[in-house]
Design an enzyme around this catalytic site. Structure first.
Site, mmCIF file in Angstrom:
data_model
loop_
_atom_site.group_PDB
_atom_site.id
_atom_site.type_symbol
_atom_site.label_atom_id
_atom_site.label_comp_id
_atom_site.label_asym_id
_atom_site.label_seq_id
_atom_site.Cartn_x
_atom_site.Cartn_y
_atom_site.Cartn_z
ATOM 1 N N ARG A 112 0.844 -1.203 0.000
ATOM 2 C CA ARG A 112 0.000 0.000 0.000
ATOM 3 C C ARG A 112 0.868 1.238 0.000
ATOM 4 O O ARG A 112 0.968 1.951 0.986
ATOM 5 C CB ARG A 112 -0.925 -0.043 1.200
ATOM 6 C CG ARG A 112 -2.033 -1.041 0.975
ATOM 7 C CD ARG A 112 -3.072 -0.964 2.017
ATOM 8 N NE ARG A 112 -4.370 -1.188 1.406
ATOM 9 C CZ ARG A 112 -5.485 -1.270 2.080
ATOM 10 N NH1 ARG A 112 -5.487 -1.127 3.386
ATOM 11 N NH2 ARG A 112 -6.623 -1.480 1.467
ATOM 12 N N GLN A 154 -1.438 2.878 -5.742
ATOM 13 C CA GLN A 154 -2.850 3.171 -5.448
ATOM 14 C C GLN A 154 -3.793 2.760 -6.570
ATOM 15 O O GLN A 154 -4.880 2.251 -6.315
ATOM 16 C CB GLN A 154 -3.029 4.649 -5.121
ATOM 17 C CG GLN A 154 -2.931 4.886 -3.630
ATOM 18 C CD GLN A 154 -3.063 6.332 -3.244
ATOM 19 O OE1 GLN A 154 -3.339 7.185 -4.093
ATOM 20 N NE2 GLN A 154 -2.848 6.633 -1.987
ATOM 21 N N ASP A 196 -4.876 -0.858 -6.381
ATOM 22 C CA ASP A 196 -5.402 -1.315 -5.093
ATOM 23 C C ASP A 196 -6.824 -1.872 -5.244
ATOM 24 O O ASP A 196 -7.818 -1.174 -5.073
ATOM 25 C CB ASP A 196 -5.357 -0.138 -4.109
ATOM 26 C CG ASP A 196 -5.733 -0.553 -2.708
ATOM 27 O OD1 ASP A 196 -6.201 -1.702 -2.521
ATOM 28 O OD2 ASP A 196 -5.576 0.274 -1.790
ATOM 29 N N SER A 245 -9.183 -1.892 -2.124
ATOM 30 C CA SER A 245 -9.940 -0.649 -1.925
ATOM 31 C C SER A 245 -11.077 -0.524 -2.934
ATOM 32 O O SER A 245 -12.200 -0.170 -2.566
ATOM 33 C CB SER A 245 -9.025 0.571 -2.050
ATOM 34 O OG SER A 245 -8.131 0.614 -0.970
ATOM 35 N N TYR A 279 -2.781 -0.884 8.352
ATOM 36 C CA TYR A 279 -3.772 -1.827 8.870
ATOM 37 C C TYR A 279 -3.794 -1.810 10.397
ATOM 38 O O TYR A 279 -2.869 -1.343 11.048
ATOM 39 C CB TYR A 279 -3.438 -3.248 8.411
ATOM 40 C CG TYR A 279 -3.600 -3.477 6.937
ATOM 41 C CD1 TYR A 279 -4.854 -3.612 6.371
ATOM 42 C CD2 TYR A 279 -2.493 -3.581 6.113
ATOM 43 C CE1 TYR A 279 -5.006 -3.842 5.010
ATOM 44 C CE2 TYR A 279 -2.628 -3.808 4.757
ATOM 45 C CZ TYR A 279 -3.887 -3.937 4.213
ATOM 46 O OH TYR A 279 -4.027 -4.165 2.871
HETATM 47 P P1 NAD Z 1 -9.217 -3.549 6.548
HETATM 48 O O1 NAD Z 1 -10.188 -4.013 5.524
HETATM 49 O O2 NAD Z 1 -8.048 -4.426 6.885
HETATM 50 O O3 NAD Z 1 -10.016 -3.293 7.923
HETATM 51 C C1 NAD Z 1 -11.160 -2.479 7.978
HETATM 52 C C2 NAD Z 1 -11.093 -1.593 9.205
HETATM 53 O O4 NAD Z 1 -11.282 -2.355 10.391
HETATM 54 C C3 NAD Z 1 -9.752 -0.867 9.385
HETATM 55 O O5 NAD Z 1 -9.971 0.523 9.376
HETATM 56 C C4 NAD Z 1 -9.243 -1.369 10.736
HETATM 57 O O6 NAD Z 1 -8.532 -0.380 11.465
HETATM 58 C C5 NAD Z 1 -10.561 -1.732 11.415
HETATM 59 N N1 NAD Z 1 -10.411 -2.628 12.589
HETATM 60 C C6 NAD Z 1 -9.616 -3.723 12.736
HETATM 61 N N2 NAD Z 1 -9.775 -4.254 13.974
HETATM 62 C C7 NAD Z 1 -10.694 -3.491 14.623
HETATM 63 C C8 NAD Z 1 -11.284 -3.535 15.914
HETATM 64 N N3 NAD Z 1 -10.943 -4.477 16.790
HETATM 65 N N4 NAD Z 1 -12.185 -2.593 16.227
HETATM 66 C C9 NAD Z 1 -12.538 -1.615 15.328
HETATM 67 N N5 NAD Z 1 -12.031 -1.521 14.096
HETATM 68 C C10 NAD Z 1 -11.107 -2.450 13.739
HETATM 69 O O7 NAD Z 1 -8.645 -2.114 6.208
HETATM 70 P P2 NAD Z 1 -8.825 -1.217 4.900
HETATM 71 O O8 NAD Z 1 -10.223 -0.777 4.800
HETATM 72 O O9 NAD Z 1 -8.296 -1.973 3.747
HETATM 73 O O10 NAD Z 1 -7.897 0.036 5.153
HETATM 74 C C11 NAD Z 1 -7.193 0.339 6.325
HETATM 75 C C12 NAD Z 1 -6.512 1.688 6.173
HETATM 76 O O11 NAD Z 1 -5.578 1.706 5.105
HETATM 77 C C13 NAD Z 1 -7.453 2.826 5.897
HETATM 78 O O12 NAD Z 1 -7.039 3.951 6.638
HETATM 79 C C14 NAD Z 1 -7.264 3.134 4.450
HETATM 80 O O13 NAD Z 1 -7.603 4.466 4.131
HETATM 81 C C15 NAD Z 1 -5.798 2.864 4.320
HETATM 82 N N6 NAD Z 1 -5.448 2.611 2.924
HETATM 83 C C16 NAD Z 1 -4.278 3.120 2.437
HETATM 84 C C17 NAD Z 1 -3.951 2.911 1.111
HETATM 85 C C18 NAD Z 1 -2.685 3.460 0.529
HETATM 86 O O14 NAD Z 1 -1.974 4.156 1.202
HETATM 87 N N7 NAD Z 1 -2.388 3.149 -0.721
HETATM 88 C C19 NAD Z 1 -4.766 2.183 0.307
HETATM 89 C C20 NAD Z 1 -5.961 1.665 0.835
HETATM 90 C C21 NAD Z 1 -6.280 1.884 2.159
#
Ligand code: NAD
Length: 371
Positions: free
Chosen positions: A122, A127, A130, A133, A227
């Site tokens: 990531r 991006q 991805d 996402s 994550y």
């Molecule tokens: P994910 O699908 O792994 O998890 C979904 C959400 O569940 C996450 O926000 C995580 O913090 C939350 N979670 C995990 N355990 C938890 C708990 N016990 N209680 C409450 N919440 C909990 O994650 P995702 O949606 O793929 O993305 C995570 C982060 O990465 C986001 O901030 C997203 O914006 C970021 N991201 C960055 C990039 C990049 O930089 N290229 C790309 C995609 C996403």
């Protein structure tokens, strides 16, 4: 360079890995594309559109696969595809490698050069690739539509001649990609929305969408690569207890909490469901990873003894297959196009993105977890 697009093996999979728009771009780059007849039909992309874009439509798996350099799928290639491909061919897709070393071993033993969309690092340069996402975004949107159609209430506040209807209250647990889209969609429908996540960065994102952030500090919960990490049993218990009262105040709870490669954290206990009013709805997007709600039945909608619907919906992106495929196909193109040099497939294994995505090569398992 030959690229093959087989029909997806899973019966609930309506998406297709390459859409005609991407086929045309690859053909322009000198790539020959073979698409199995009907591969895009369930995503509303008929064979004729692929033919117009320059692909050959093929019936027989052998003709499709025997000299393919790259086999592109959405899910894992079926055993039939693995059996018919040539050793050394590349496979690209959601290969779900984390926590399943036996499968990665089988890919390696088959001689596949395997690229998993899930393990693309990531970083900003990646991006556009991805796919987690692009597809989670769809899941978050669809989860709200499902909840709205099951809830025996309006989402928006209404002032009518027959009196005022208060807005529905929606709580979104897990404010990553799916959760933030769920928050935005529920807000657009007029609900009063709150969000919760263990990552501190999520607070500002939730608030920027006009939702309230639930404050409950569990302590250190940030993992690597953006994550969350798995909580300790004590942190999990504290979180579940806090959640009972919060959940009971809402008409709809949408859960999206995931930790890569681990069982989904259980956040909505049976007590929390018991605290909800009859007619309330829980949509559990962590269903495939074991569920965030203690009562979730994978792939089913059940009604609890106190009248709460609990939706364990698998593969939501597949229920919106046209746009899901279009976005996925663009992600695949962004991954593959730098690997094409003068019409030949030539991945640069020194590149951080290629290395992160490649989970098996030359008979060896290369998976080291998400970068
Ligand atoms: P994910 O699908 O792994 O998890 C979904 C959400 O569940 C996450 O926000 C995580 O913090 C939350 N979670 C995990 N355990 C938890 C708990 N016990 N209680 C409450 N919440 C909990 O994650 P995702 O949606 O793929 O993305 C995570 C982060 O990465 C986001 O901030 C997203 O914006 C970021 N991201 C960055 C990039 C990049 O930089 N290229 C790309 C995609 C996403």
């Amino acid at each position: 360079m030959n690229v093959a697009v087989p029909r997806e093996g899973a019966s609930d999979e309506r998406r297709v890995a390459l859409v005609p728009e991407t086929v045309a771009k690859l053909v322009k780059a000198g790539v020959a594309i073979r698409v199995q007849r009907g591969a895009g039909e369930r995503a509303a992309f008929p064979d004729a559109l692929y033919a117009q874009a320059g692909a050959s439509i093929v019936d027989e798996p052998a003709a499709l696969l025997s000299d393919a350099d790259v086999i592109v799928g959405v899910g894992r290639p079926s055993d039939a595809v693995l059996g018919a491909m040539r050793a050394g061919a590349a496979v690209v897709g959601f290969l779900a490698p984390l926590g399943d070393p036996d499968y990665v071993q089988r890919l390696a033993a088959r001689g596949a050069t395997a690229f998993a969309m899930e393990t693309i690092p990531r970083i900003s340069r990646a991006q556009s690739m991805d796919a987690l996402s692009s597809q989670n975004n769809i899941a978050g949107y669809k989860a709200v539509l499902i909840a709205a159609s099951l809830l025996p209430k309006f989402f928006p506040m209404l002032t009518t001649a027959a009196g005022t209807i208060p807005p529905a209250k929606v709580l979104v647990i897990g404010a990553g990609v799916a959760g933030l889209q769920a928050i935005a969609t529920a807000r657009r429908l007029g609900a009063v929305v709150s969000g919760y996540d263990v990552r501190a960065a999520a607070k500002e994102q939730v608030q920027s969408l006009g939702a309230t952030f639930l404050e409950f500090d569990v302590g250190d919960a940030e993992g690597s690569g953006g994550y969350a990490k798995e909580l300790t049993p004590e942190q999990s218990q504290a979180q579940r207890t806090f959640m009972v009262e919060q959940i009971g105040r809402n008409d709809v709870v949408i859960t999206t909490a995931l930790v890569p490669g681990k069982r989904a954290p259980q956040l909505v206990s049976a007590d929390a469901v018991a605290a909800m009013a009859p007619g309330s709805v829980v949509v559990d997007l962590a269903d495939e990873a074991g569920g965030n709600c203690a009562l979730t039945q994978p792939g089913q909608t059940i009604v609890s003894p106190n009248g709460v619907s609990i939706v364990g919906q698998t593969n939501l992106p597949s229920t919106m297959p046209q746009h899901a495929s279009q976005l996925y196909s663009r992600n695949v193109y962004a991954l593959l196009s730098p690997m094409i040099r003068e019409g030949a497939f030539a991945p640069d294994f020194d590149d951080e993105i290629v290395r992160g995505a490649c989970i098996a090569r030359d008979g060896k398992v290369l998976l080291g977890g998400p970068a």
